[in-house]
Design a protein around this motif. Structure first.
Motif, PDB file in Angstrom:
ATOM      1  N   TRP A 125      36.521  30.652  39.421  1.00  0.00           N
ATOM      2  CA  TRP A 125      37.487  30.814  38.333  1.00  0.00           C
ATOM      3  C   TRP A 125      38.129  32.205  38.383  1.00  0.00           C
ATOM      4  O   TRP A 125      38.725  32.674  37.429  1.00  0.00           O
ATOM      5  N   TRP A 180      44.593  35.453  34.873  1.00  0.00           N
ATOM      6  CA  TRP A 180      44.995  34.350  34.014  1.00  0.00           C
ATOM      7  C   TRP A 180      45.880  34.938  32.921  1.00  0.00           C
ATOM      8  O   TRP A 180      45.497  35.917  32.277  1.00  0.00           O
ATOM      9  N   THR A 202      38.473  26.581  30.342  1.00  0.00           N
ATOM     10  CA  THR A 202      38.264  25.187  30.760  1.00  0.00           C
ATOM     11  C   THR A 202      37.645  25.143  32.148  1.00  0.00           C
ATOM     12  O   THR A 202      36.697  24.387  32.390  1.00  0.00           O
ATOM     13  N   LYS A 203      38.161  25.956  33.069  1.00  0.00           N
ATOM     14  CA  LYS A 203      37.637  25.996  34.444  1.00  0.00           C
ATOM     15  C   LYS A 203      36.173  26.434  34.451  1.00  0.00           C
ATOM     16  O   LYS A 203      35.335  25.828  35.129  1.00  0.00           O
ATOM     17  N   GLU A 238      34.034  23.635  33.169  1.00  0.00           N
ATOM     18  CA  GLU A 238      33.911  22.534  34.129  1.00  0.00           C
ATOM     19  C   GLU A 238      32.784  22.786  35.121  1.00  0.00           C
ATOM     20  O   GLU A 238      32.108  21.852  35.548  1.00  0.00           O
ATOM     21  N   SER A 257      36.258  31.203  45.649  1.00  0.00           N
ATOM     22  CA  SER A 257      37.681  30.867  45.561  1.00  0.00           C
ATOM     23  C   SER A 257      38.430  31.442  46.745  1.00  0.00           C
ATOM     24  O   SER A 257      37.944  32.218  47.502  1.00  0.00           O
TER      25      SER A 257
END
Length: 127
Positions: A33, A37, A48-49, A52, A127
């Motif tokens: 994540w 942002w 949200t990420k 999850e 990532s």
């Protein structure tokens, strides 16, 4: 900080209401994540990420340091991160540095104790 309580409770929309429209979160790039942002929508996307991939449970009362010169707030947090994919858990210590504009959170920089250990032990993908 209500934001932390709202985030840990899973109420992402309420947490995002504490964000300035020009909000920017800076998260270590190595995390799934990670990155920057932007805005309230970015805040909801980030939260949200995170939700999850992992469940986050605060394990101690957060400690806050207010820097009066510029209004910055530094939060020392202890949390248990549990991978939703593997079920593995890891206690994490982290710092969050908050900036404010017009009484709303305009920025946060997050510093995890050991991102590589998080990725390896929780079975996350870089990532």
């Amino acid at each position: 900080m209500n934001f932390l309580t709202d985030f840990l409770s899973g109420d992402l929309e309420v947490a995002a209401k504490n964000m300035h429209p020009d909000f920017v979160a800076s998260i270590p790039e190595s995390l799934p994540w990670g990155g920057e942002w932007h805005g309230r929508a970015g805040c909801v996307g980030l939260l949200t990420k995170i939700n999850e991939l992992v469940a986050v449970e605060g394990t101690a009362e957060p400690r806050f340091l207010h820097v009066p010169a510029d209004g910055t707030v530094i939060a020392l947090l202890h949390a248990n991160y549990t991978s939703r994919a593997t079920g593995k858990s890891l206690p994490i210590r982290l710092l969050e540095v908050y900036d404010f504009t017009d009484g709303l959170i305009s920025g946060v920089s997050v510093f995890f104790q050991d991102t590589h250990r998080m990725i390896d032990e929780l079975g996350l993908t870089r990532s």
